[in-house]
Motif scaffolding. Structure first.
Motif, mmCIF file in Angstrom:
data_model
loop_
_atom_site.group_PDB
_atom_site.id
_atom_site.type_symbol
_atom_site.label_atom_id
_atom_site.label_comp_id
_atom_site.label_asym_id
_atom_site.label_seq_id
_atom_site.Cartn_x
_atom_site.Cartn_y
_atom_site.Cartn_z
ATOM 1 N N PHE A 79 0.818 -1.211 0.000
ATOM 2 C CA PHE A 79 0.000 0.000 0.000
ATOM 3 C C PHE A 79 0.853 1.264 0.000
ATOM 4 N N THR A 241 -5.813 -6.675 -10.206
ATOM 5 C CA THR A 241 -4.707 -6.136 -9.440
ATOM 6 C C THR A 241 -4.905 -6.529 -7.981
ATOM 7 N N GLY A 243 -5.763 -4.596 -5.731
ATOM 8 C CA GLY A 243 -6.972 -3.922 -5.301
ATOM 9 C C GLY A 243 -8.233 -4.719 -5.572
ATOM 10 N N HIS A 244 -8.225 -5.578 -6.590
ATOM 11 C CA HIS A 244 -9.349 -6.473 -6.842
ATOM 12 C C HIS A 244 -9.240 -7.745 -6.015
ATOM 13 N N ARG A 281 -7.264 -0.025 2.067
ATOM 14 C CA ARG A 281 -6.466 -0.058 0.846
ATOM 15 C C ARG A 281 -6.605 1.246 0.055
ATOM 16 N N PRO A 282 -5.562 1.621 -0.670
ATOM 17 C CA PRO A 282 -5.660 2.770 -1.579
ATOM 18 C C PRO A 282 -6.591 2.448 -2.741
ATOM 19 N N ASN A 283 -6.752 3.402 -3.666
ATOM 20 C CA ASN A 283 -7.636 3.142 -4.795
ATOM 21 C C ASN A 283 -6.965 2.186 -5.782
ATOM 22 N N PHE A 284 -7.734 1.697 -6.728
ATOM 23 C CA PHE A 284 -7.254 0.678 -7.651
ATOM 24 C C PHE A 284 -6.083 1.178 -8.494
ATOM 25 N N ARG A 285 -6.104 2.444 -8.861
ATOM 26 C CA ARG A 285 -5.036 2.978 -9.705
ATOM 27 C C ARG A 285 -3.705 2.937 -8.980
ATOM 28 N N ASP A 286 -3.726 3.228 -7.666
ATOM 29 C CA ASP A 286 -2.487 3.197 -6.896
ATOM 30 C C ASP A 286 -1.941 1.783 -6.729
#
Length: 307
Positions: A79, A241, A243-244, A281-286
């Motif tokens: 993260f 990713t 994030g998913h 968690r940060p956003n998906f782009r990060d």
């Protein structure tokens, strides 16, 4: 959405049903955990060097330590903020359930395994080994296997499968050396708490539907809906990713609770660390990831750093 709708239906049905007397809790729900003291006591080296009960207590402490360090590592390394890792570890330790089930390996060992899988997600062979170990220990991680296979498709799937095979071979070798491999295999295959599709057998332990006469009328539809969720996690989103991966793991682990026959709905620690990571968690782009390096590339980079 799937979890919200399922929870709403479960709450609506259970509150409308008459009260019933719970069945007996039964055994632990894991063949390996249930037989661990006996297996360890039969090992001459372990019996001479360790007290079995103290050794099991040490395993409990180690699982909590692995979970906490894994949460911190995920926040710090994946993260990008040590504060997120420290916050995740603190939230886990603040949960009353972390203390309530501090001595139950069936609750804390899966948490340690799942967190370690996320922490090591860029090492497919390690994740595969942990996945195979989790399947042998508590069975339900087998429903996470399709998700991880889709995540590694084209970027380390072979290494992941190799790790799974190594873990299963190791566990099978230990049981075979003790002469109980076939017996334990038959026990797992015929355990009614996992066989949601078997309408002829009632779950043996206390769970969400175990006290109902027509338990299969509720468990079977929930199990089918869960399988739909498992399949959907493979294909959507197609390119995954971290994030998913984390929320999908959390959703699949929570979904097990709805149809699992033994104490279903009470295994909070199976999914609590994952939910904490979803929140922080940060956003998906990060969390977009670089291509996963091969072992040859890792060795080359390590050699270059030494040079």
């Amino acid at each position: 959405v799937w979890l919200a709708v399922t929870l709403l239906l479960v709450f609506a049905v259970t509150t409308a049903l008459p009260a019933f007397e719970s069945s007996r809790p039964g055994e632990t729900g894991s063949v390996l955990i249930e037989r661990a003291p006996q297996v360890l006591a039969n090992q001459p080296v372990i019996e001479r060097l360790f007290d079995v009960q103290r050794l099991l207590a040490g395993l409990n402490v180690a699982c909590h330590l692995i979970t906490v360090l894994g949460l911190f590592w995920i926040g710090y390394r994946h993260f990008g903020k040590a504060m997120l890792g420290a916050s995740a570890a603190l939230l886990y330790l603040l949960l009353p359930y972390s203390a309530y089930q501090a001595r139950d390996l069936l609750h804390i060992a899966p948490a340690a395994i799942l967190v370690s899988m996320v922490a090591a997600h860029r090492l497919p062979s390690v994740v595969g080994f942990l996945l195979g170990l989790g399947c042998a220990l508590v069975n339900f991680p087998i429903f996470l296997a399709p998700l991880w296979m889709s995540y590694y498709y084209g970027k380390g799937l072979g290494r992941c499968l190799l790790g799974v095979g190594l873990a299963i071979a190791l566990v099978a070798g230990i049981l075979w050396s003790g002469g109980t491999l076939w017996q334990e295999w038959q026990t797992v295959l015929n355990w009614p708490d996992w066989r949601a599709w078997d309408v002829s057998r009632r779950p043996t332990g206390e769970g969400l539907w175990s006290g109902l006469e027509l338990h299969y009328a509720y468990r079977v539809p929930l199990f089918v809906a869960y399988l739909v969720l498992v399949v959907a996690s493979v294909f959507w989103p197609r390119e995954k990713t971290l994030g998913h991966l984390i929320p999908l793991m959390a959703a699949l682990t929570v979904g097990v609770q709805f149809w699992y026959g033994r104490a279903g709905g009470t295994y909070v620690l199976w999914y609590a660390p994952l939910l904490i990571l979803v929140i922080l968690r940060p956003n998906f782009r990060d969390l977009a990831e670089r291509p996963m390096p091969s072992w040859r590339e890792r060795i080359r980079d390590w050699w270059q750093r030494l040079a």
